[in-house]
Write a protein that holds these residues in place. Structure first.
Motif, PDB file in Angstrom:
ATOM      1  N   PHE B  16       0.836  -1.209   0.000  1.00  0.00           N
ATOM      2  CA  PHE B  16       0.000   0.000   0.000  1.00  0.00           C
ATOM      3  C   PHE B  16       0.863   1.247   0.000  1.00  0.00           C
ATOM      4  CE2 PHE B  16      -1.845   3.449   2.570  1.00  0.00           C
ATOM      5  CZ  PHE B  16      -2.939   3.776   1.790  1.00  0.00           C
ATOM      6  N   PHE B  20       0.982   3.826  -2.979  1.00  0.00           N
ATOM      7  CA  PHE B  20       0.476   5.167  -2.707  1.00  0.00           C
ATOM      8  C   PHE B  20       1.518   6.221  -3.049  1.00  0.00           C
ATOM      9  CE2 PHE B  20      -0.441   8.964  -0.408  1.00  0.00           C
ATOM     10  CZ  PHE B  20      -1.813   9.079  -0.494  1.00  0.00           C
ATOM     11  N   LEU B  21       2.764   6.011  -2.592  1.00  0.00           N
ATOM     12  CA  LEU B  21       3.820   6.993  -2.863  1.00  0.00           C
ATOM     13  C   LEU B  21       4.083   7.096  -4.361  1.00  0.00           C
ATOM     14  CD1 LEU B  21       6.401   6.528   0.017  1.00  0.00           C
ATOM     15  CD2 LEU B  21       4.663   8.292  -0.283  1.00  0.00           C
ATOM     16  N   GLY B  24       1.342   9.041  -5.834  1.00  0.00           N
ATOM     17  CA  GLY B  24       1.515  10.423  -5.388  1.00  0.00           C
ATOM     18  C   GLY B  24       2.588  11.140  -6.184  1.00  0.00           C
ATOM     19  N   TRP B  27       1.536  11.912  -9.573  1.00  0.00           N
ATOM     20  CA  TRP B  27       0.632  13.055  -9.509  1.00  0.00           C
ATOM     21  C   TRP B  27       1.417  14.366  -9.409  1.00  0.00           C
ATOM     22  CZ3 TRP B  27      -0.246  15.705  -4.642  1.00  0.00           C
ATOM     23  CH2 TRP B  27      -1.181  16.732  -4.730  1.00  0.00           C
ATOM     24  N   VAL B  28       2.467  14.381  -8.538  1.00  0.00           N
ATOM     25  CA  VAL B  28       3.301  15.578  -8.400  1.00  0.00           C
ATOM     26  C   VAL B  28       4.001  15.889  -9.724  1.00  0.00           C
ATOM     27  CG1 VAL B  28       5.373  16.520  -7.288  1.00  0.00           C
ATOM     28  CG2 VAL B  28       3.649  15.351  -5.908  1.00  0.00           C
TER      29      VAL B  28
ATOM     30  N   PHE C  16     -17.983   4.918  11.699  1.00  0.00           N
ATOM     31  CA  PHE C  16     -18.158   5.676  10.456  1.00  0.00           C
ATOM     32  C   PHE C  16     -18.296   7.158  10.758  1.00  0.00           C
ATOM     33  CE2 PHE C  16     -21.180   7.796   7.591  1.00  0.00           C
ATOM     34  CZ  PHE C  16     -20.463   7.735   6.406  1.00  0.00           C
ATOM     35  N   VAL C  17     -19.161   7.507  11.734  1.00  0.00           N
ATOM     36  CA  VAL C  17     -19.406   8.916  12.048  1.00  0.00           C
ATOM     37  C   VAL C  17     -18.128   9.586  12.554  1.00  0.00           C
ATOM     38  CG1 VAL C  17     -20.652  10.480  13.597  1.00  0.00           C
ATOM     39  CG2 VAL C  17     -21.878   8.656  12.436  1.00  0.00           C
ATOM     40  N   PHE C  20     -15.654   9.883   9.649  1.00  0.00           N
ATOM     41  CA  PHE C  20     -16.106  10.868   8.666  1.00  0.00           C
ATOM     42  C   PHE C  20     -15.876  12.286   9.182  1.00  0.00           C
ATOM     43  CE2 PHE C  20     -18.878  13.705   6.478  1.00  0.00           C
ATOM     44  CZ  PHE C  20     -18.842  13.255   5.176  1.00  0.00           C
ATOM     45  N   LEU C  21     -16.275  12.536  10.440  1.00  0.00           N
ATOM     46  CA  LEU C  21     -16.111  13.882  11.003  1.00  0.00           C
ATOM     47  C   LEU C  21     -14.628  14.245  11.105  1.00  0.00           C
ATOM     48  CD1 LEU C  21     -18.872  14.188  13.729  1.00  0.00           C
ATOM     49  CD2 LEU C  21     -18.818  15.143  11.422  1.00  0.00           C
ATOM     50  N   GLY C  24     -13.457  15.064   7.728  1.00  0.00           N
ATOM     51  CA  GLY C  24     -14.072  16.346   7.360  1.00  0.00           C
ATOM     52  C   GLY C  24     -13.366  17.515   8.009  1.00  0.00           C
ATOM     53  N   ILE C  25     -12.984  17.358   9.280  1.00  0.00           N
ATOM     54  CA  ILE C  25     -12.315  18.441   9.998  1.00  0.00           C
ATOM     55  C   ILE C  25     -10.903  18.652   9.472  1.00  0.00           C
ATOM     56  CG2 ILE C  25     -11.287  18.948  12.255  1.00  0.00           C
ATOM     57  CD1 ILE C  25     -14.088  17.671  13.251  1.00  0.00           C
ATOM     58  N   TRP C  27     -10.084  18.161   6.512  1.00  0.00           N
ATOM     59  CA  TRP C  27     -10.296  18.830   5.233  1.00  0.00           C
ATOM     60  C   TRP C  27     -10.548  20.330   5.456  1.00  0.00           C
ATOM     61  CZ3 TRP C  27     -15.450  20.354   3.640  1.00  0.00           C
ATOM     62  CH2 TRP C  27     -15.495  20.926   2.370  1.00  0.00           C
ATOM     63  N   PHE C  46       5.319  16.818  -0.471  1.00  0.00           N
ATOM     64  CA  PHE C  46       5.474  15.451   0.035  1.00  0.00           C
ATOM     65  C   PHE C  46       4.969  15.308   1.466  1.00  0.00           C
ATOM     66  CE2 PHE C  46       8.248  15.183  -3.702  1.00  0.00           C
ATOM     67  CZ  PHE C  46       7.616  14.110  -4.297  1.00  0.00           C
ATOM     68  N   LEU C  49       1.472  14.777   0.866  1.00  0.00           N
ATOM     69  CA  LEU C  49       1.246  13.425   0.351  1.00  0.00           C
ATOM     70  C   LEU C  49       1.206  12.441   1.519  1.00  0.00           C
ATOM     71  CD1 LEU C  49       0.905  12.810  -2.576  1.00  0.00           C
ATOM     72  CD2 LEU C  49       3.241  12.010  -2.675  1.00  0.00           C
ATOM     73  N   LEU C  50       2.098  12.649   2.498  1.00  0.00           N
ATOM     74  CA  LEU C  50       2.167  11.790   3.681  1.00  0.00           C
ATOM     75  C   LEU C  50       0.864  11.911   4.482  1.00  0.00           C
ATOM     76  CD1 LEU C  50       4.740  10.149   4.355  1.00  0.00           C
ATOM     77  CD2 LEU C  50       5.102  11.713   6.260  1.00  0.00           C
ATOM     78  N   LEU C  52      -2.018  12.861   3.296  1.00  0.00           N
ATOM     79  CA  LEU C  52      -3.072  12.253   2.480  1.00  0.00           C
ATOM     80  C   LEU C  52      -3.040  10.736   2.584  1.00  0.00           C
ATOM     81  CD1 LEU C  52      -5.333  12.836   0.457  1.00  0.00           C
ATOM     82  CD2 LEU C  52      -3.658  12.705  -1.380  1.00  0.00           C
ATOM     83  N   MET C  53      -1.845  10.166   2.705  1.00  0.00           N
ATOM     84  CA  MET C  53      -1.727   8.712   2.809  1.00  0.00           C
ATOM     85  C   MET C  53      -2.423   8.210   4.068  1.00  0.00           C
ATOM     86  SD  MET C  53       1.608   6.327   2.295  1.00  0.00           S
ATOM     87  CE  MET C  53       2.316   6.375   3.942  1.00  0.00           C
ATOM     88  N   VAL C  56      -6.213   8.547   3.645  1.00  0.00           N
ATOM     89  CA  VAL C  56      -6.720   7.475   2.789  1.00  0.00           C
ATOM     90  C   VAL C  56      -6.753   6.140   3.544  1.00  0.00           C
ATOM     91  CG1 VAL C  56      -6.099   6.085   0.771  1.00  0.00           C
ATOM     92  CG2 VAL C  56      -6.161   8.562   0.593  1.00  0.00           C
ATOM     93  N   LEU C  57      -5.826   5.984   4.499  1.00  0.00           N
ATOM     94  CA  LEU C  57      -5.749   4.746   5.281  1.00  0.00           C
ATOM     95  C   LEU C  57      -6.932   4.588   6.238  1.00  0.00           C
ATOM     96  CD1 LEU C  57      -2.155   3.969   6.596  1.00  0.00           C
ATOM     97  CD2 LEU C  57      -3.772   2.372   5.599  1.00  0.00           C
ATOM     98  N   VAL C  81      -4.803   0.585  17.145  1.00  0.00           N
ATOM     99  CA  VAL C  81      -4.457   0.841  15.744  1.00  0.00           C
ATOM    100  C   VAL C  81      -5.257   2.047  15.236  1.00  0.00           C
ATOM    101  CG1 VAL C  81      -4.653  -0.062  13.382  1.00  0.00           C
ATOM    102  CG2 VAL C  81      -3.786  -1.529  15.204  1.00  0.00           C
TER     103      VAL C  81
ATOM    104  N   PHE D  46     -19.659  23.167   8.626  1.00  0.00           N
ATOM    105  CA  PHE D  46     -19.976  21.932   9.343  1.00  0.00           C
ATOM    106  C   PHE D  46     -21.394  21.447   9.039  1.00  0.00           C
ATOM    107  CE2 PHE D  46     -16.194  23.206  11.707  1.00  0.00           C
ATOM    108  CZ  PHE D  46     -15.468  22.045  11.533  1.00  0.00           C
ATOM    109  N   LEU D  49     -20.820  19.618   6.013  1.00  0.00           N
ATOM    110  CA  LEU D  49     -20.156  18.352   6.308  1.00  0.00           C
ATOM    111  C   LEU D  49     -21.193  17.316   6.745  1.00  0.00           C
ATOM    112  CD1 LEU D  49     -17.179  17.963   6.024  1.00  0.00           C
ATOM    113  CD2 LEU D  49     -16.925  18.157   8.484  1.00  0.00           C
ATOM    114  N   MET D  53     -22.163  13.897   4.930  1.00  0.00           N
ATOM    115  CA  MET D  53     -22.083  12.616   5.627  1.00  0.00           C
ATOM    116  C   MET D  53     -23.285  11.741   5.279  1.00  0.00           C
ATOM    117  SD  MET D  53     -21.212  11.841   9.587  1.00  0.00           S
ATOM    118  CE  MET D  53     -22.839  12.010  10.320  1.00  0.00           C
TER     119      MET D  53
END
Lengths: 169, 169, 169, 169
Positions: B16, B20-21, B24, B27-28, C16-17, C20-21, C24-25, C27, C46, C49-50, C52-53, C56-57, C81, D46, D49, D53
């Motif tokens: 992953f 991903f890198l 990325g 994209w850059v 999920f909530v 998502f929040l 969203g925050i 963002w 970069f 990018l980190l 964003l990784m 995305v995870l 985790v 918000f 957001l 959601m």
């Protein structure tokens, strides 16, 4: 063995490539279309929504056709669903373009008769190929898929548009 | 136990991160490329579509390699498919850049010889690493993955571009 | 019965909530951060990018925590985790903000000392909550999740920034 | 047979179309709303957001309803969850619009009383249909779905807005 297994997956690769190119071409043509549009009204928004709905649907008949080609049975209905989806998507695109063409006030500039004819002809060729593909789905699913691929290749070629419009459509 | 189970999933994390890198960085670099482009023509659009197709494909060989590394057998073909996909993606990027470089009218400004050489060399280094990774896939899948990671790290370093261009490529 | 079954799925809704929040925050804050940035250089790209990784995870530890909460066993590692991923994501955001703050030439305007202190304090509060959540993961997974939710709620409140900056951060 | 099997999948098609159109209309209306907004503040971000959601959630109750309609049992709770999600989403949209309407400084221009009334009435009609759909979910799931479809069709019709505003809302 991973190698042979990977090779047997060809229907997934082939349908992925055809679907990806088709969506890509729709996107390029859509881009070209909206390059010529200055205003958007409600009917056009919903025609676009309809087009988008069929674009979003494509992965499902793609997966359907891939698994039936892979399984080696009942491919005909899956191929018909696949080419039928592409045909309806093409008709949605044609409808939104027809709407724009008959509502000159939405366009950035007046569209000439020969240009309109060229665009309509180009669109009709694609629809024609999809109709033939749909008919041949019941004869051979791979031939049906190959025809859909051919339609995609056709649209990658620059159209024979009047001078100065080669960049779009 | 959840802890050990989580640890055993390392192939999924490693692939992953590398994928991903790599995406990325593409994209850059793509951003840097299009920063220099003023006009887009039809062939460039389709070269980009081809590149995008391989970028979109990446999750599949990523998952393939992760599960074969996890299973501990038949890793070689999976690693070859993985590094091969990255290689072809890199070649698509090189092709679109080559096309732009030979069509000066698409660029925002004239590109100098040393700059072009630097960019081409940088691109060639990446392709070279992918070719070696593809070859080593049949020796050791983890080494192949490590080389792909190395290619990603290489591209994060600022290139030795002529003054004034450090921000891009 | 569908009703009871739907109710038993609460871990999936709750995680999920919260996720998502949180995204969203991130963002909204990222938007606020880039509102103050005029130029982007390679290290910042970069660092982004980190960040964003890890964004995305998030769905993966979210799903992991949801299924272990649902199963009712081995929840502690999953919660660790989950909160650990949010912590690392927060640290990536802090790192990119620290980089921007120490490279004044990337900013649209000079950033005042009190403003910088307010932003750093606000960020530190969030990290602190995640550290506590990570520690409590081994005591109670639902409490850990509740703390992550609290961090999200904290960030929805407008910060006590100096006048004229209330709209961002 | 693939044909009959494809036909039996109607709940998946029907729920997909209804959900897609509903999301599409939310998007069109959201577009219309933000066309009238010049500034965004934190509460509005918000509220948006929150709306987003529930939009992102839609595929889950869609899939839930589709599978229970397909299975032919326990459809009522699934239909209630589905129409309930659409109702809450509509309420989020109404809340964000109400917030904007009472904060004139966020608008590009003053909004007239009749226009505000027309927009509020239009929104209320949609919420009303969803409330009825939610109630009927326990009588008949397909009727509930049909009512949600009706709400979508209602919003595709141009509103009876005062002259000059027909393009939006």
């Amino acid at each position: 063995m991973a190698g042979r297994q990977t090779a047997r997956e060809w229907p997934h690769y082939a349908t992925f490539v055809v679907s990806f190119l088709t969506i890509g071409i729709i996107w390029v043509n859509h881009h070209g279309q909206f390059h010529r549009i200055s205003t958007v009204d409600r009917p056009l928004l919903f025609l676009n929504l309809l087009l988008l709905m069929f674009v979003v649907l494509i992965p499902f008949p793609t997966e359907l056709l891939a698994s039936y080609l892979h399984a080696g049975s009942d491919q005909h209905v899956a191929a018909a669903v696949y080419s039928g989806t592409l045909l309806v998507m093409g008709l949605c695109f044609a409808a939104s373009w027809r709407y724009v063409a008959s509502h000159g006030e939405l366009l950035t500039r007046v569209i000439s008769r020969p240009e309109l004819r060229a665009l309509t002809r180009r669109n009709a060729v694609g629809q024609g190929v999809y109709v033939v593909a749909l008919g041949l789905a019941f004869v051979s699913a791979p031939v049906c898929l190959a025809l859909c691929a051919l339609a995609a290749v056709y649209y990658t070629l620059p159209g024979r548009l009047p001078e100065g419009d080669r960049d779009i459509a």
